[in-house]
Design a protein around this motif. Structure first.
Motif, mmCIF file in Angstrom:
data_model
loop_
_atom_site.group_PDB
_atom_site.id
_atom_site.type_symbol
_atom_site.label_atom_id
_atom_site.label_comp_id
_atom_site.label_asym_id
_atom_site.label_seq_id
_atom_site.Cartn_x
_atom_site.Cartn_y
_atom_site.Cartn_z
ATOM 1 N N HIS A 100 -3.027 12.547 -7.151
ATOM 2 C CA HIS A 100 -4.246 11.750 -7.007
ATOM 3 C C HIS A 100 -3.854 11.035 -5.860
ATOM 4 C CE1 HIS A 100 -5.365 12.640 -11.201
ATOM 5 N NE2 HIS A 100 -4.158 12.016 -11.604
ATOM 6 N N GLN A 125 0.672 -1.166 -0.161
ATOM 7 C CA GLN A 125 0.004 0.017 0.158
ATOM 8 C C GLN A 125 0.666 1.274 0.045
ATOM 9 O OE1 GLN A 125 -2.622 -1.467 3.393
ATOM 10 N NE2 GLN A 125 -3.820 0.297 2.358
ATOM 11 N N HIS A 177 3.263 8.817 -5.430
ATOM 12 C CA HIS A 177 2.897 8.623 -6.751
ATOM 13 C C HIS A 177 3.970 9.530 -7.506
ATOM 14 C CE1 HIS A 177 -1.699 7.677 -5.874
ATOM 15 N NE2 HIS A 177 -0.720 6.567 -5.697
ATOM 16 N N HIS A 236 2.656 1.703 -3.253
ATOM 17 C CA HIS A 236 1.872 2.103 -4.452
ATOM 18 C C HIS A 236 0.946 3.393 -4.329
ATOM 19 C CE1 HIS A 236 3.299 -1.268 -6.697
ATOM 20 N NE2 HIS A 236 2.942 -2.110 -5.810
ATOM 21 N N CYS A 293 -7.504 7.985 -1.888
ATOM 22 C CA CYS A 293 -7.721 6.499 -2.086
ATOM 23 C C CYS A 293 -9.152 6.342 -1.345
ATOM 24 C CB CYS A 293 -6.393 5.765 -1.799
ATOM 25 S SG CYS A 293 -6.423 3.893 -2.263
ATOM 26 N N LYS A 294 -9.967 6.156 -1.850
ATOM 27 C CA LYS A 294 -11.090 5.791 -1.316
ATOM 28 C C LYS A 294 -11.255 4.428 -0.837
ATOM 29 C CE LYS A 294 -14.050 8.953 -4.285
ATOM 30 N NZ LYS A 294 -15.180 8.967 -5.316
ATOM 31 N N SER A 334 -9.658 3.080 1.577
ATOM 32 C CA SER A 334 -8.527 2.456 2.217
ATOM 33 C C SER A 334 -8.584 2.453 3.611
ATOM 34 C CB SER A 334 -7.385 3.676 1.619
ATOM 35 O OG SER A 334 -6.125 2.884 1.803
ATOM 36 N N GLN A 340 -1.348 3.975 -1.843
ATOM 37 C CA GLN A 340 -2.838 3.220 -1.414
ATOM 38 C C GLN A 340 -3.213 3.201 -0.058
ATOM 39 O OE1 GLN A 340 -2.662 -0.368 -3.470
ATOM 40 N NE2 GLN A 340 -3.033 0.634 -5.630
ATOM 41 N N THR A 341 -2.595 3.958 0.721
ATOM 42 C CA THR A 341 -2.693 4.317 2.161
ATOM 43 C C THR A 341 -3.852 4.993 2.514
ATOM 44 O OG1 THR A 341 -1.327 5.997 2.750
ATOM 45 C CG2 THR A 341 -0.188 4.098 2.398
ATOM 46 N N ASN A 349 0.329 9.345 -0.177
ATOM 47 C CA ASN A 349 0.013 8.720 -1.500
ATOM 48 C C ASN A 349 0.365 9.485 -2.513
ATOM 49 O OD1 ASN A 349 -1.397 6.704 0.033
ATOM 50 N ND2 ASN A 349 -3.451 7.504 -0.402
#
Length: 322
Positions: A295, A192, A208, A195, A298-299, A301, A197-198, A204
């Motif tokens: 972006h 996570q 990215h 990538h 992260c919904k 998450s 995605q936390t 995040n």
């Protein structure tokens, strides 16, 4: 003629202490060395040593990057000439006089010096940058911001000698004092984090940015390291190793020294550094522009979807479960 070391500002002979007596903190180191005169007379090379006889130049081919790595070449062009051009261009602007005000920005090419990729690869020496800085101050005047550029060069210098002093301990879980932190390793959490995605949008966004460009601001590096160690309770060495694979300005001493510092197993006398990620977002991205650009949202998450033996975890209990 004795050749001067070019990857550091000082030499073993000019340091006011033996390497094995390196001060235990950066502040102590800085106070001992910041007023030492730095020799900016760079040796002129009339010729280069011959190519090793074992290497057949005709058989060498230009390396090509994988397709997923090409974006990482857009920000920086390699080589000495590119390094000199970048540094000269930077010092022709007024950016050095307001460096301290902008250096913590999460994005923006001109907000920090961006010397690090060329320093890391040896395309330019810290002494050359120091000489350019002194020339800039001579013409434009010195202030707190121009001093802070030197201050950051000293941080790099400290970690250079830190690595020389501690050697293999630079990579030990318990750091230079052999005091392992209370962290572990959770594969899913690490994925996570890698990538972006936390549950932490600013982390995040920074990840990215790193994955797409090979670069991240100094402030961003501190925030994602704090997240990995304190919010995700992961072994700091996995973060340091991942940075090693991604950073275009990867420098072994600065990377691993800084990770030790953030994890509380290195040169910081106050222990590990934990950042309040919500507060940091309010200070450095109050309008959420950086998070939006990269972006970071992260919904749905959450930190764990599996437990420590990889059994699935759900936040909803099925009817009839006990």
């Amino acid at each position: 003629m004795v050749q001067k070391e070019v990857n550091c500002l000082f030499t073993k002979n000019t340091l006011p202490f033996q390497i094995n007596a390196l001060p235990s903190t950066f502040s102590q180191f800085r106070k001992k060395v910041e007023n030492i005169a730095i020799d900016i007379n760079l040796n002129h090379l009339d010729s280069l040593p011959p190519m090793p006889s074992e290497i057949d130049v005709s058989s060498l081919k230009m390396a090509t990057l994988p397709l997923n790595q090409t974006k990482k070449t857009l920000l920086f062009k390699g080589g000495e000439q590119a390094a000199l051009k970048h540094c000269q261009t930077y010092f022709e602007t007024t950016y050095p006089s307001r460096y301290k005000e902008t250096r913590n920005a999460l994005d923006g090419f001109d907000n920090s010096t961006k010397f690090s990729p060329w320093l890391a690869l040896g395309c330019i020496s810290p002494t050359m940058i120091y000489a350019m800085l002194k020339q800039y101050e001579k013409i434009n005047g010195a202030n707190e911001s121009t001093y802070w550029i030197y201050f950051e060069l000293l941080w790099r210098e400290y970690f250079y000698w830190y690595a020389r002093r501690y050697q293999n301990a630079l990579f030990h879980f318990g750091g230079i004092r052999n005091n392992p932190p209370l962290t572990s390793f959770y594969a899913q959490r690490f994925q996570q984090w890698k990538h972006g995605q936390t549950p932490f949008p600013i982390v995040n966004a920074c990840m990215h940015q790193l994955n797409q460009t090979g670069y991240m601001s100094n402030r961003g590096r501190q925030l994602v390291a704090s997240c990995l160690v304190h919010e995700l309770n992961l072994d700091w060495r996995y973060g340091a190793a991942y940075f090693e694979t991604q950073l275009i300005d990867y420098d072994v001493a600065s990377n691993w020294g800084n990770w030790q510092y953030l994890a509380g197993v290195g040169a910081d006398p106050r222990g590990s550094r934990r950042f309040n990620l919500d507060k940091q977002t309010q200070v450095y991205d109050p309008d959420l522009k950086f998070i939006s650009q990269w972006h970071g949202e992260c919904k749905n998450s959450q930190i764990d979807f599996q437990d420590y033996v990889d059994w699935p975890i759900t936040s909803v209990t099925n009817k009839g479960d006990t």
